[in-house]
Design a protein around this motif. Structure first.
Motif, PDB file in Angstrom:
ATOM      1  N   ARG A  42      26.620 -48.010 -48.170  1.00 14.28           N
ATOM      2  CA  ARG A  42      25.796 -46.992 -47.539  1.00 14.28           C
ATOM      3  C   ARG A  42      24.695 -47.575 -46.655  1.00 14.28           C
ATOM      4  O   ARG A  42      23.824 -46.850 -46.179  1.00 14.28           O
ATOM      5  CB  ARG A  42      25.186 -46.070 -48.611  1.00 14.28           C
ATOM      6  N   SER A  43      24.735 -48.899 -46.443  1.00 17.29           N
ATOM      7  CA  SER A  43      23.740 -49.550 -45.576  1.00 17.29           C
ATOM      8  C   SER A  43      22.325 -49.197 -46.014  1.00 17.29           C
ATOM      9  O   SER A  43      21.479 -48.812 -45.209  1.00 17.29           O
ATOM     10  CB  SER A  43      23.961 -49.167 -44.108  1.00 17.29           C
ATOM     11  N   ARG A  44      22.073 -49.353 -47.309  1.00 20.61           N
ATOM     12  CA  ARG A  44      20.753 -49.069 -47.875  1.00 20.61           C
ATOM     13  C   ARG A  44      19.743 -50.103 -47.403  1.00 20.61           C
ATOM     14  O   ARG A  44      20.036 -51.301 -47.392  1.00 20.61           O
ATOM     15  CB  ARG A  44      20.827 -49.064 -49.394  1.00 20.61           C
ATOM     16  N   HIS A  54      13.092 -55.752 -45.792  1.00 19.86           N
ATOM     17  CA  HIS A  54      14.233 -55.893 -44.880  1.00 19.86           C
ATOM     18  C   HIS A  54      14.338 -54.593 -44.074  1.00 19.86           C
ATOM     19  O   HIS A  54      14.377 -53.508 -44.643  1.00 19.86           O
ATOM     20  CB  HIS A  54      15.533 -56.137 -45.651  1.00 19.86           C
ATOM     21  N   ASP A  55      14.432 -54.701 -42.766  1.00 21.40           N
ATOM     22  CA  ASP A  55      14.429 -53.493 -41.938  1.00 21.40           C
ATOM     23  C   ASP A  55      15.829 -52.899 -41.780  1.00 21.40           C
ATOM     24  O   ASP A  55      16.824 -53.457 -42.273  1.00 21.40           O
ATOM     25  CB  ASP A  55      13.817 -53.781 -40.561  1.00 21.40           C
ATOM     26  N   GLY A  56      15.894 -51.765 -41.068  1.00 22.81           N
ATOM     27  CA  GLY A  56      17.169 -51.078 -40.874  1.00 22.81           C
ATOM     28  C   GLY A  56      18.200 -51.912 -40.144  1.00 22.81           C
ATOM     29  O   GLY A  56      19.364 -51.979 -40.575  1.00 22.81           O
ATOM     30  N   PRO A  57      17.842 -52.552 -39.026  1.00 27.25           N
ATOM     31  CA  PRO A  57      18.823 -53.418 -38.355  1.00 27.25           C
ATOM     32  C   PRO A  57      19.377 -54.490 -39.283  1.00 27.25           C
ATOM     33  O   PRO A  57      20.578 -54.807 -39.240  1.00 27.25           O
ATOM     34  CB  PRO A  57      18.010 -54.023 -37.206  1.00 27.25           C
ATOM     35  N   GLY A  58      18.514 -55.049 -40.135  1.00 26.99           N
ATOM     36  CA  GLY A  58      18.991 -56.042 -41.087  1.00 26.99           C
ATOM     37  C   GLY A  58      19.980 -55.454 -42.075  1.00 26.99           C
ATOM     38  O   GLY A  58      20.949 -56.108 -42.474  1.00 26.99           O
ATOM     39  N   THR A  92      25.611 -55.046 -43.994  1.00 24.60           N
ATOM     40  CA  THR A  92      26.865 -54.326 -44.211  1.00 24.60           C
ATOM     41  C   THR A  92      28.047 -55.096 -43.627  1.00 24.60           C
ATOM     42  O   THR A  92      29.096 -55.238 -44.272  1.00 24.60           O
ATOM     43  CB  THR A  92      26.789 -52.920 -43.580  1.00 24.60           C
ATOM     44  N   VAL A  93      27.886 -55.598 -42.422  1.00 26.84           N
ATOM     45  CA  VAL A  93      28.967 -56.354 -41.777  1.00 26.84           C
ATOM     46  C   VAL A  93      29.253 -57.637 -42.559  1.00 26.84           C
ATOM     47  O   VAL A  93      30.418 -57.997 -42.787  1.00 26.84           O
ATOM     48  CB  VAL A  93      28.613 -56.664 -40.311  1.00 26.84           C
ATOM     49  N   VAL A 144      30.548 -46.204 -35.018  1.00 27.78           N
ATOM     50  CA  VAL A 144      30.045 -47.417 -34.353  1.00 27.78           C
ATOM     51  C   VAL A 144      30.011 -48.576 -35.345  1.00 27.78           C
ATOM     52  O   VAL A 144      30.447 -49.699 -35.041  1.00 27.78           O
ATOM     53  CB  VAL A 144      28.643 -47.169 -33.766  1.00 27.78           C
ATOM     54  N   LEU A 145      29.501 -48.309 -36.547  1.00 23.69           N
ATOM     55  CA  LEU A 145      29.424 -49.356 -37.562  1.00 23.69           C
ATOM     56  C   LEU A 145      30.819 -49.796 -38.004  1.00 23.69           C
ATOM     57  O   LEU A 145      31.059 -50.993 -38.232  1.00 23.69           O
ATOM     58  CB  LEU A 145      28.613 -48.859 -38.752  1.00 23.69           C
TER      59      LEU A 145
END
Length: 336
Positions: free
Chosen positions: A15-17, A22-26, A31-32, A64-65
Motif C-alpha cells: 500500500r506504499s505506506r 521517510h517521505d512519500g516519494p521514498g 514499493t519498487v 503509474v506505479l
C-alpha cells in the motif's frame, strides 16, 4: 499428506505506506524495491493500491506505479489492488491498462474496487460522488466492454490499445461486492482474514451465484490479509504494532499517520479509547513462527477454499518485513 499450502498461490499487495522519517516519494521507491524482493522469493503477483489525500499512504496513481514495478521486475505478475473504478471514467481506465498490457504482455492484472474518496472534499476534487459507487456494476460492464470491443454506448469509439487484449480482471469486494463479481463471472478478491465469518458468507454467495464467463469458467477466490512470520511469536507481533497504532490513531484523531517504529509506539501513553482500538487492531492476524503460521494458514485456506492468499502486511521495519516474506516463501516451498 499434502498440505493445502502447496496447492495455493501466494502474492503480495503493497500500500506504499509512509514511515516516520521517510517521505512519500521514498515510500514509492520502497514499493519498487520491495517488488524486486518479492519476485526473487517466487511470489505469484505484486499489486499496488489507490488512495487519495491520505497522509500515511503515498500510492495515489496505481497504474503509474504498476508501470514502474513492472519495468523493475521481469516475470512476476503486476497489477492493482485496486483501481477504484467510481473515481475514473471506464474508457480512460481501459486505455491505461491497454498501455500496461502492451508494454508488459502477459504480466498485467486489472484489480478493480468500488470505493470513492474518504471525505466530501476528496470526492469533490475527484469529481465523483457516492452515487458513482452505487453504479459500480454498470461501470464494470462498460470497462470490460471497452476491452472486449463489445460496448455500444459510444459508437465508433475504441479504447486503444486495450481493445482485443487479454487483460485479466478481478473484483475487490467487501460484502455486496461478491455478488457483483459473481454476476460478472470474474475472480473475487476479498479480505480481511480477521473477519473470517464475514468473508465466509461473502464467498458462499459468490460461489452460489457465480456465472461462468469468457474470463472465468469457474469461481476463483483470492483472500487477503496480514501475515507476519518471525523467529518468535513476539517478534512477529511487533511487525503488527505500527499498523495497529496507525489505525487506532486514525479512528480517534481523523488523520491516518505515517507508520512509527514499534518501540516508539510501545512507549506511548494512550487514552483508554486509543488503547482499546490499538489492542483490537493487534488481534486476529495470522502471525507467529513458521510452525504457527503454517497451522493458521492451513485453517484459513481450508475454511475459505481460497485459490490464492494476497498478503497485505504493512510495517515500519522494512528489513523485518522482507524477512517475514522470506520465511513465508519458505513455508510455501515446503508445502507447510
Amino acid at each position: 499428506m499434502t498440505s493445502v499450502i502447496a496447492a495455493t498461490r501466494f502474492s503480495f499487495l503493497d500500500r506504499s505506506r509512509t514511515r516516520e522519517g521517510h517521505d512519500g516519494p521514498g515510500a514509492l521507491r520502497d514499493t519498487v524495491t520491495l517488488a524486486r524482493e518479492v519476485e526473487s522469493l517466487g511470489y505469484h503477483r505484486f499489486w499496488v493500491s489507490e488512495h487519495h489525500s491520505v497522509p500515511g499512504v503515498a500510492g495515489s496513481a496505481p497504474t503509474v506505479l504498476a508501470a514502474a514495478v513492472a519495468a523493475a521486475t521481469s516475470a512476476i505478475r503486476v497489477g492493482t489492488g485496486g483501481v477504484m473504478l467510481p473515481n475514473h471514467q471506464p474508457f480512460v481506465v481501459a486505455e491505461q491498462f491497454g498501455v500496461l498490457a502492451s508494454l508488459f504482455p502477459g504480466r498485467i492484472d486489472m484489480g478493480l474496487g468500488r470505493s470513492v474518496g474518504f471525505t466530501d472534499g476528496v470526492r469533490r476534487a475527484l469529481g465523483h460522488g457516492k452515487e458513482d459507487a452505487e453504479d459500480f456494476p454498470g461501470r464494470l460492464t462498460e470497462l470490460l466492454g471497452w476491452i472486449d470491443g463489445t460496448q455500444q454506448a459510444h459508437p465508433q469509439v475504441h479504447a486503444r490499445p486495450a481493445e482485443g487484449l487479454d487483460i485479466p480482471a478481478y473484483v475487490l469486494a467487501i460484502g455486496e461486492g461478491a455478488s457483483v463479481a459473481a454476476a460478472a463471472g470474474l475472480p473475487l478478491v476479498i479480505g480481511d482474514l480477521r473477519g473470517r465469518e464475514k468473508v465466509l458468507r461473502a464467498v458462499e454467495v459468490y460461489r452460489r451465484d457465480f456465472r461462468p464467463s469468457a474470463r472465468a469458467e469457474r469461481p476463483e477466490v483470492i483472500v487477503s490479509g496480514t501475515v507476519a512470520v518471525a523467529a518468535t511469536r513476539e517478534a512477529a507481533r511487533r511487525l503488527l504494532i505500527p499498523e495497529a497504532w496507525a489505525m487506532a490513531y486514525a479512528r480517534t484523531h481523523g488523520s491516518f499517520p505515517p507508520l512509527a517504529p514499534a518501540e516508539e509506539i510501545e512507549a506511548r501513553t494512550m487514552t483508554a479509547k486509543e488503547r482499546g482500538l490499538y489492542e483490537r487492531g493487534l488481534e486476529g492476524h495470522i502471525h507467529g513462527t513458521e510452525e504457527q503460521v503454517t497451522e493458521q494458514l492451513e485453517t484459513a485456506i481450508k475454511e475459505t477454499g481460497a485459490d490464492e492468499v494476497l498478503v497485505t502486511t504493512s510495517t515500519y521495519d522494512r528489513e523485518a518485513l522482507v524477512d517475514s516474506l522470506r520465511r513465508l516463501a519458505g513455508i510455501v516451498r515446503r508445502g507447510g
